[in-house]
Design a protein around this motif. Structure first.
Motif, PDB file in Angstrom:
ATOM      1  N   ARG A   1       0.726  -1.227   0.356  1.00 32.11           N
ATOM      2  CA  ARG A   1       0.079   0.025   0.342  1.00 32.11           C
ATOM      3  C   ARG A   1       0.798   1.063  -0.083  1.00 32.11           C
ATOM      4  N   GLN A   2       1.588   0.898   0.733  1.00 25.97           N
ATOM      5  CA  GLN A   2       2.312   2.418   0.542  1.00 25.97           C
ATOM      6  C   GLN A   2       3.793   2.421  -0.582  1.00 25.97           C
TER       7      GLN A   2
ATOM      8  N   GLY B   1      -1.013   9.035   1.681  1.00 22.93           N
ATOM      9  CA  GLY B   1      -1.493   7.610   1.736  1.00 22.93           C
ATOM     10  C   GLY B   1      -2.801   6.959   1.258  1.00 22.93           C
ATOM     11  N   PHE B   2      -2.644   5.138   0.207  1.00 21.82           N
ATOM     12  CA  PHE B   2      -3.911   4.512   0.030  1.00 21.82           C
ATOM     13  C   PHE B   2      -3.943   4.286   1.114  1.00 21.82           C
ATOM     14  N   SER B   3      -5.429   3.978   1.765  1.00 20.69           N
ATOM     15  CA  SER B   3      -5.821   2.928   2.333  1.00 20.69           C
ATOM     16  C   SER B   3      -6.924   2.407   1.817  1.00 20.69           C
TER      17      SER B   3
ATOM     18  N   LEU C   1       0.284   4.930   9.474  1.00 22.59           N
ATOM     19  CA  LEU C   1      -0.375   3.945   8.769  1.00 22.59           C
ATOM     20  C   LEU C   1       0.412   2.995   8.683  1.00 22.59           C
ATOM     21  N   GLY C   2       1.222   2.260   8.752  1.00 20.15           N
ATOM     22  CA  GLY C   2       2.245   1.222   8.433  1.00 20.15           C
ATOM     23  C   GLY C   2       3.451   1.575   7.991  1.00 20.15           C
ATOM     24  N   GLY C   3       3.682   3.044   8.435  1.00 22.92           N
ATOM     25  CA  GLY C   3       4.557   3.359   8.126  1.00 22.92           C
ATOM     26  C   GLY C   3       3.932   4.807   6.957  1.00 22.92           C
TER      27      GLY C   3
END
Length: 423
Positions: free
Chosen positions: A98-99, A356-358, A348-350
């Protein structure tokens, strides 16, 4: 056990030294440990050796991270895709994908914004597109159209029917650094051309450095400058991540202010200091920040006779009589301010939840108490929601509210809706 403890407590140099001594005369060190130490110490030689000789033995997370660190972006995304195909519920691997996957894709973002500050209001609509030119290099193109109004008779005479902003640029990124170059054109009282250049570097020992050069950009120093002024600026930020939770940063900046008709108004210097502490690492990632700002303004010539004709007659008479300074009309007084802030949604997860995308919908918030030597007590707040609507997109809804800030002539409110589609 000792080795695992050194890694878990971020003593990576000690872990590497212990690993070399412990396994010098014995079998090779466990692959997962070598990979973790190599990643954290930036040992590219050992990372390359692991990929060449132990690729299949590497845990999938370590393989992905090493491929990213070595600049093998396509291989890393293939590793993540294959892993998610086998285990679609692997959240740790999904967070890595995702990142980075959206950052390699073309996108089109649309923005609607409504803002007000005292008697001033602004409504704008814009679009921004980016597409990959090659690995690590993107081209960007954007435009914004805005309509401004003001209940202040003096400010209203400076407003045009529509403000237009067009921009064209390049963005680049590679492991440890990223930057951007943007050329733009503004059409308000007159037509202005500007440029913005930024560059960031990740340095050893937890240091981060970034610099920003702006010429001809909009100014937020005062309502009058926001409507009828512009600024050139140069700022540099030096930060240090002391551990997983604590970081410090300092940002000195110098600026030059002028009217959109070309009149020199003055100069400014500022220094921003901030200390942040993460109360929680994973989302919801509450973070406490303390900041201090000192800004000083030096006034210069002011408006020319030709520019003065654009202002109300009462304003011109006050200037002629010496009861009003044109530079004081544009530039605020020097001030010192401090703030205490609590926020959630940066990590969120770095990756920043806000940009960022979520695939899931998640809220983010930020609230600050502030004190300014000129404006007194004040506050600012932000609340929003970000997530995916159709699966290959990102929508962000954000509401901001503030009062007691020197750059505003009253309570300020901003409602923003952004929608980005990846293709």
């Amino acid at each position: 056990l000792i080795w695992a403890w050194a890694i878990s407590t971020e003593q990576f140099v000690n872990a590497r030294t212990w690993m070399a001594r412990r396994f010098r005369e014995q079998a090779q060190a466990p692959v997962w440990g070598r990979a973790q130490v190599a990643l954290q110490t930036g040992d590219t030689r050992d990372m390359d050796d692991l990929l060449q000789t132990q690729r299949e033995a590497l845990p999938i997370y370590n393989r992905y991270d090493i491929e990213r660190a070595m600049g093998l972006h396509a291989e890393a995304l293939t590793t993540a895709f294959n892993g998610l195909t086998r285990s679609p519920d692997d959240e740790a691997l999904y967070d890595r994908w995702r990142q980075h996957a959206p950052a390699q894709a073309a996108s089109l973002e649309s923005t609607l914004k409504s803002e007000s500050a005292g008697s001033f209001s602004n409504f704008s609509v814009g679009q921004h597109a980016q597409w990959p030119v090659k690995q690590g290099l993107f081209a960007t193109l954007g435009w914004t159209r805005a309509r401004q109004t003001s209940g202040d008779g003096g400010l209203q005479t400076l407003l045009t029917d529509t403000e237009q902003l067009n921009n064209l640029g390049l963005q680049w990124a590679s492991p440890g650094q990223n930057g951007a170059l943007t050329l733009f054109q503004r059409r308000e009282l007159g037509t202005m051309h500007g440029v913005q250049l930024s560059q960031s570097l990740r340095l050893p020992y937890g240091l981060q450095w970034s610099t920003l050069l702006d010429s001809g950009n909009a100014s937020q120093a005062s309502p009058t400058l926001q409507i009828a002024g512009a600024e050139d600026s140069l700022s540099t930020t030096l930060g240090v991540q002391l551990d997983k939770r604590l970081n410090l940063q300092a940002t000195p900046a110098v600026k030059r202010y002028y009217s959109q008709l070309g009149d020199d108004l003055g100069r400014g210097q500022s220094l921003d200091l901030e200390a942040g502490y993460r109360l929680r690492m994973d989302y919801p990632d509450w973070r406490l920040r303390v900041n201090l700002r000192r800004q000083v303004f030096d006034r210069e010539d002011g408006l020319s006779a030709g520019s003065l004709q654009r202002y109300p007659e009462a304003f011109q008479q006050a200037v002629s009589a010496g009861t009003l300074s044109t530079t004081n009309y544009f530039l605020p007084e020097s001030s010192t301010s401090w703030g205490l802030c609590l926020g959630m949604g940066e990590n969120l997860g770095g990756q920043s939840l806000q940009n960022g995308f979520s695939r899931g919908w998640r809220p983010f918030v930020d609230a600050c108490l502030r004190h300014d030597s000129q404006a007194g007590e004040g506050y600012s707040s932000q609340v929003g929601l970000a997530g995916s609507v159709f699966g290959r997109d990102l929508m962000r809804i954000e509401l901001q509210h503030s009062d007691g800030l020197t750059s505003s002539n009253g309570p300020g409110r901003t409602l923003t809706l952004r929608y980005r589609n990846y293709f």
